[in-house]
Design a protein around this motif. Structure first.
Motif, PDB file in Angstrom:
ATOM      1  N   LEU A 179     -48.904 -39.533   1.341  1.00 45.23           N
ATOM      2  CA  LEU A 179     -49.254 -38.347   2.120  1.00 45.23           C
ATOM      3  C   LEU A 179     -49.967 -37.367   1.187  1.00 45.23           C
ATOM      4  N   VAL A 180     -51.223 -37.580   0.987  1.00 40.69           N
ATOM      5  CA  VAL A 180     -51.940 -36.687   0.073  1.00 40.69           C
ATOM      6  C   VAL A 180     -52.708 -35.665   0.891  1.00 40.69           C
ATOM      7  N   SER A 181     -52.702 -34.436   0.434  1.00 41.97           N
ATOM      8  CA  SER A 181     -53.514 -33.477   1.176  1.00 41.97           C
ATOM      9  C   SER A 181     -54.470 -32.718   0.268  1.00 41.97           C
ATOM     10  N   TYR A 182     -54.251 -32.754  -1.026  1.00 44.03           N
ATOM     11  CA  TYR A 182     -55.215 -32.181  -1.962  1.00 44.03           C
ATOM     12  C   TYR A 182     -55.566 -30.733  -1.744  1.00 44.03           C
ATOM     13  N   ILE A 183     -54.630 -29.962  -1.323  1.00 43.03           N
ATOM     14  CA  ILE A 183     -54.826 -28.525  -1.387  1.00 43.03           C
ATOM     15  C   ILE A 183     -54.883 -28.214  -2.881  1.00 43.03           C
ATOM     16  N   PRO A 184     -55.898 -27.467  -3.326  1.00 42.88           N
ATOM     17  CA  PRO A 184     -56.023 -27.245  -4.767  1.00 42.88           C
ATOM     18  C   PRO A 184     -54.713 -26.724  -5.368  1.00 42.88           C
ATOM     19  N   PRO A 185     -54.316 -27.304  -6.507  1.00 39.19           N
ATOM     20  CA  PRO A 185     -53.016 -26.969  -7.104  1.00 39.19           C
ATOM     21  C   PRO A 185     -52.862 -25.483  -7.395  1.00 39.19           C
ATOM     22  N   GLU A 186     -53.968 -24.790  -7.745  1.00 38.87           N
ATOM     23  CA  GLU A 186     -53.782 -23.364  -8.072  1.00 38.87           C
ATOM     24  C   GLU A 186     -53.379 -22.572  -6.829  1.00 38.87           C
ATOM     25  N   ARG A 203     -49.707 -23.190  -6.459  1.00 34.99           N
ATOM     26  CA  ARG A 203     -48.988 -22.464  -7.496  1.00 34.99           C
ATOM     27  C   ARG A 203     -48.886 -20.984  -7.128  1.00 34.99           C
ATOM     28  N   ARG A 204     -50.026 -20.437  -6.707  1.00 31.18           N
ATOM     29  CA  ARG A 204     -50.051 -19.024  -6.352  1.00 31.18           C
ATOM     30  C   ARG A 204     -49.049 -18.720  -5.239  1.00 31.18           C
ATOM     31  N   ARG A 205     -48.925 -19.619  -4.284  1.00 25.90           N
ATOM     32  CA  ARG A 205     -48.028 -19.383  -3.143  1.00 25.90           C
ATOM     33  C   ARG A 205     -46.639 -19.962  -3.372  1.00 25.90           C
ATOM     34  N   ARG A 206     -46.439 -20.530  -4.547  1.00 22.45           N
ATOM     35  CA  ARG A 206     -45.158 -21.190  -4.852  1.00 22.45           C
ATOM     36  C   ARG A 206     -44.782 -22.235  -3.814  1.00 22.45           C
ATOM     37  N   LEU A 260     -49.056 -18.862   8.138  1.00 23.57           N
ATOM     38  CA  LEU A 260     -50.357 -18.872   8.802  1.00 23.57           C
ATOM     39  C   LEU A 260     -51.290 -17.860   8.146  1.00 23.57           C
ATOM     40  N   LEU A 261     -50.764 -16.676   7.909  1.00 21.25           N
ATOM     41  CA  LEU A 261     -51.582 -15.649   7.254  1.00 21.25           C
ATOM     42  C   LEU A 261     -51.997 -16.089   5.857  1.00 21.25           C
ATOM     43  N   ALA A 262     -51.025 -16.641   5.114  1.00 20.48           N
ATOM     44  CA  ALA A 262     -51.318 -17.082   3.755  1.00 20.48           C
ATOM     45  C   ALA A 262     -52.378 -18.182   3.774  1.00 20.48           C
ATOM     46  N   ALA A 263     -52.204 -19.109   4.692  1.00 24.14           N
ATOM     47  CA  ALA A 263     -53.137 -20.242   4.764  1.00 24.14           C
ATOM     48  C   ALA A 263     -54.539 -19.744   5.105  1.00 24.14           C
ATOM     49  N   ARG A 264     -54.586 -18.773   5.984  1.00 28.26           N
ATOM     50  CA  ARG A 264     -55.881 -18.256   6.375  1.00 28.26           C
ATOM     51  C   ARG A 264     -56.585 -17.584   5.192  1.00 28.26           C
ATOM     52  N   GLU A 265     -55.816 -16.767   4.479  1.00 32.08           N
ATOM     53  CA  GLU A 265     -56.377 -16.099   3.312  1.00 32.08           C
ATOM     54  C   GLU A 265     -56.928 -17.091   2.302  1.00 32.08           C
ATOM     55  N   GLU A 266     -56.105 -18.097   2.006  1.00 30.23           N
ATOM     56  CA  GLU A 266     -56.497 -19.061   0.986  1.00 30.23           C
ATOM     57  C   GLU A 266     -57.687 -19.905   1.432  1.00 30.23           C
TER      58      GLU A 266
END
Ligand code: ADP
Ligand code: MG
Length: 806
Positions: free
Chosen positions: A283-290, A293-296, A763-769
């Motif tokens: 199950l890979v999704s490759y959201i950039p690691p940083e 990390r930023r969102r813990r 949702l808000l965090a995901a949108r920002e990122e």
């Protein structure tokens, strides 16, 4: 390289093999195994995959303090895992950015029928299928509904009634006993600190006798109660400490799955573990690691792994509240790709060539001068925002949002006038024929004031009339066309389409919006979406993630808020009495009933029969009109007109009047079977009254609902507030987004696990990122973002028509 790994593996396994020698005979003498293995792990060469390193680490942790049997199991497990460290085939390794072929293979493997998982045969597979589990991926996403604390054994002396516990003890008594004329089976356990009774009311005696032989040590878990001064457990779960695989069921935070018929919890846990061990890493999704990390947050595979088998130090209450880091990570993962998809659309639309309209318009000035009222400040502000967009050489994509009756139509008409004044055509799309017709009627007056040509185009028109309208559109003789989905059928051609206005957009969905836009060959027209449904912010962000928003948050001056009251069948005569008084003063009354299916006619009022009853018994001195779903469009039109003119004072109707109708003289709306409507829908209906400076009323009649009960409390919200947004939020909480929007169009808002309300923060965090990422790389062109594109196309391309990633 490979050799280095081989060499290390030998060193790592040596102490373990030592322990296992002669059937673990030397195990009791071994000390500091954890320390030894941890050091060795630290020395592992980089070729050891991250996943494996982590899993070995987990298994090593705490190994010294395990009971001998558990320790043996653990050692066996580590040996098993470390056998093919290098992964005989390179597929066992997961490079940071795998090539698309590898991802594709992962995907295929995840879609393998669950039947091919070890330990699952055709029979079990068929049972899993009843729960919608068909593939290995489905099983990975079949998540625990709760978690039980089985991390430690509780000494019997420390038990508390009411809680759950795991106890390890020796059987001191075992056999059937007579209890109040019933035969039950009783076992008494001792652990040296006290005695615990186990009871079965339903049992197979031979089985229990065998499981609970006197002198045997067993592990039991269940709810503790107190009976006659002693602790007891009724129908506990039992584990044999000698049994292999014990660590799956005790000594950990236990996942509790939704029941699957014919599959015991233990079997379920075993096969889920099998799936997690062998396939979770795919199950890979490759959201950039940083970002993570930023969102813990954790990568998808680890989130899923943690959801099934949380580590011992996980926060149990967070897990049970579905707010653990694993839950959050999974929700984030789902939202991130949705927002990325919406962001991509938005930036694509923004960059597409559009029309730069001249917004200083004599037509607009003339029209405003003739309008019998002044725009409210909110209307003016929205119009300014629209004008700014229209002036830009990119397509406008704007949502005009505002509560019923706030005057969106006039604002949309002003935008239309600008387009027309620039020599372009305007299309207005309504979700239903009757609404298109009403818009048409309303706009014709406005068009008359402004001197522009308008036409109606709906499926219900006679073919000859349709042909005429289509021809006039192709020739540019019609400036403003109003219609339904018939507007974006293949053979409708515009001479010069410049603006598309969509009313009640959520009923169309994103796809149709794109289809209509495609009607303007070459340059994209501007799009203005009007919605009378106050969309909660949560949803607006997702559904309209690609739109800018203008909000009209003010009603025209002089409007009195509608007074809303709740009635039961027993008290409803009071509502009708008030309606009669209003009608006597020359005002008009709506009576609304739900649309009913043939099959449920039994206990519901039908509009036809109710109209008959009202005509005879209640409103005999007035004329009562009837409007329902099965009438032909011209018939509906005739009835609406008659009501608008005042030929009917009372209109009995199914919900076809839900939106858009404008009869300022109407001051009363009675809604029968209010319990069957969503709150937002009721609020919409209520917006049909209170459209003048007269006091208006909305009477909700709830059938079969007791005052004070849940349904009653839900309806009370309407009597307490006129704020459509608050009502919509309530509705969203109660009914979920699919219901709220009508599931038909919103297949694309289905998530595996994420919940728009509960996981709003994510949702808000995901949108920002997602938007931040797109700012740096607007088309996801960088090589390291290719996997994101792959996943986007897999998850969302179809649903959101993202041609550039497909
Ligand atoms: P919406 O579409 O937002 O529900 P409408 O555009 O149908 O609202 O407007 C509702 C009623 O209010 C209409 O009769 C319209 O003519 C009137 N109206 C619109 N704007 C104003 C205003 N600024 N002042 C007074 N009446 C207005
Ligand atoms: Mg309207």
């Amino acid at each position: 390289m490979r050799e280095r790994l081989e060499e290390w593996r030998e060193r790592f396994r040596r102490p373990l093999l030592f322990c296992a020698r002669r059937d673990f005979a030397l195990l009791p003498k071994v000390r500091d195994l954890e320390l030894t293995l941890t050091r060795l792990l630290e020395e592992a060469p980089e070729e050891l995959s991250e996943a494996l390193r982590r899993r070995l680490g987990e298994l090593v942790r705490g190994i010294d303090s395990l009971e001998p049997e558990e320790k043996k199991e653990r050692i066996k497990r580590i040996l098993e895992l470390s056998e093919d460290l290098a992964g005989p085939e390179p597929e066992e390794e997961f490079p940071a950015y795998p090539d698309p072929d590898l991802l594709k293979r992962f995907r295929e493997e995840l879609r393998t029928p669950v039947q091919f998982l070890r330990g699952v045969g055709p029979k079990l597979a068929a049972r899993l299928a009843t729960r919608g589990i068909h593939t290995i991926e489905d099983l990975l996403y079949f998540l625990p509904k709760s978690y039980e604390d089985r991390r430690r054994y509780t000494p019997i002396r420390e038990l508390r009634a009411g809680g759950k516990a795991v106890v390890k003890g020796e059987v001191v008594l075992s056999g059937p006993v007579q209890f109040r004329r019933r035969r039950i089976y009783e076992v008494v356990l001792s652990d040296g600190t006290g005695l615990l009774t186990l009871k079965w009311f339903h049992f197979r005696e031979s089985h229990l006798r065998e499981t609970f032989r006197i002198g045997k040590t067993v592990i039991v878990s269940g709810e503790v109660s107190r009976f006659g001064g002693r602790f007891e457990m009724v129908h506990p779960e039992v584990e044999d400490p000698e049994a292999p695989g014990l660590e799956l069921h005790v000594g950990r935070i236990l996942p509790v799955y939704p029941p699957v018929e014919g599959v015991s919890p233990k079997v379920l846990r075993r096969i889920v573990r099998e799936a997690v061990e062998r396939h979770a890493d795919k199950l890979v999704s490759y959201i950039p690691p940083e970002i993570l990390r930023r969102r813990r947050l954790l990568p998808l595979s680890e989130a899923v792994r943690g959801l099934h088998f949380p580590p011992d130090d996980a926060d149990l209450s967070a897990l049970n509240a579905e707010r653990s880091v694993y839950h959050k990570s999974l929700a984030f993962d789902e939202f991130f790709f949705l927002e990325l998809a919406l962001g991509l659309r938005r930036s694509r639309v923004k960059q597409a060539p559009g029309i730069a309209f001249r917004t200083a318009s004599a037509l607009v000035e003339r029209f405003l001068a003739r309008l019998p009222f002044r725009l409210t400040r909110a209307q003016e502000r929205a119009f300014e925002e629209i004008k700014r967009d229209m002036a830009k050489p990119f397509p406008m994509n704007r949502l005009l949002q505002g509560d019923v009756g706030c005057g969106k139509t006039v604002v949309a008409f002003l935008a239309a006038l600008i387009a027309i004044d620039n020599g372009y055509q305007v299309a207005l799309m309504a979700p239903t024929e009757i609404l298109a017709e009403q818009h048409y009627a309303g706009f014709r007056e406005l068009c008359g004031l402004a001197g522009v040509e308008t036409a109606l185009l709906t499926g219900g028109l006679p073919p000859s009339r349709k042909r005429e309208v289509k021809q006039a559109l192709a020739l540019g003789q019609v400036h403003l066309v109003i219609g339904t989905h018939a507007l974006f059928q293949e053979d409708v051609e515009f001479k010069r389409l410049g603006l598309v206005v969509i009313d009640e957009q959520h009923r169309f969905g994103v796809l149709q919006r794109a289809a209509l836009r495609d009607k303007a060959k070459g340059v994209s027209p501007d799009t203005l979406v009007m919605t009378a449904t106050p969309i909660p912010r949560t949803l607006a962000l997702t559904i309209y993630g690609d739109l800018e928003v203008s909000l009209i948050d003010e009603l025209p001056a002089g409007r009195k808020p509608v007074r809303t009251e709740l009635f039961t069948e027993a008290s409803r005569h009071l509502a009708y009495e008030k309606a009669r008084q209003e009608a006597r003063r020359g005002h008009r009354v709506y009576v609304v009933l739900p649309l009913i299916e043939e099959s449920e006619k039994m206990d519901l009022l039908s509009a036809t029969e109710w109209a008959e009853h009202l005509r005879k018994e209640v409103f005999s001195e007035f004329r009562v009109g009837l409007l329902h779903g099965r009438m032909s469009p011209p018939e509906k039109e005739r009835v609406m007109r008659a009501f608008k003119r005042g030929d009917y004072q009372i209109l009995v109707s199914t919900t076809v009047i839900e939106v858009g109708v404008d009869v300022p003289e109407a001051t009363v709306m009675i809604i029968e079977h209010a319990e069957r409507f969503g709150l937002s829908q009721l609020h919409q209906l209520r917006g049909r009254v209170g459209r003048s400076d007269r006091q208006s009323y909305c009477f909700l009649v709830a059938h079969g609902v007791s005052p004070g009960g849940e349904a009653w409390r839900r309806l009370r919200v309407l009597t307490e507030t006129n704020d459509g947004f608050r009502i919509a939020e309530e509705d969203l909480k109660i009914r979920g987004p699919g219901e709220f929007l009508g599931t038909r169009q919103h297949g694309y808002l289905e998530f595996r696990r994420a919940d728009l309300v509960r996981d709003y923060e994510m949702l808000l965090a995901a949108r920002e990122e997602a938007f931040r990422l797109l700012e740096e790389d607007p088309a996801l062109a960088r090589p390291e973002h290719q996997p994101l594109k792959e996943i986007l196309s897999e998850r969302w391309a179809e649903r959101l028509r993202l041609s550039e990633v497909a």
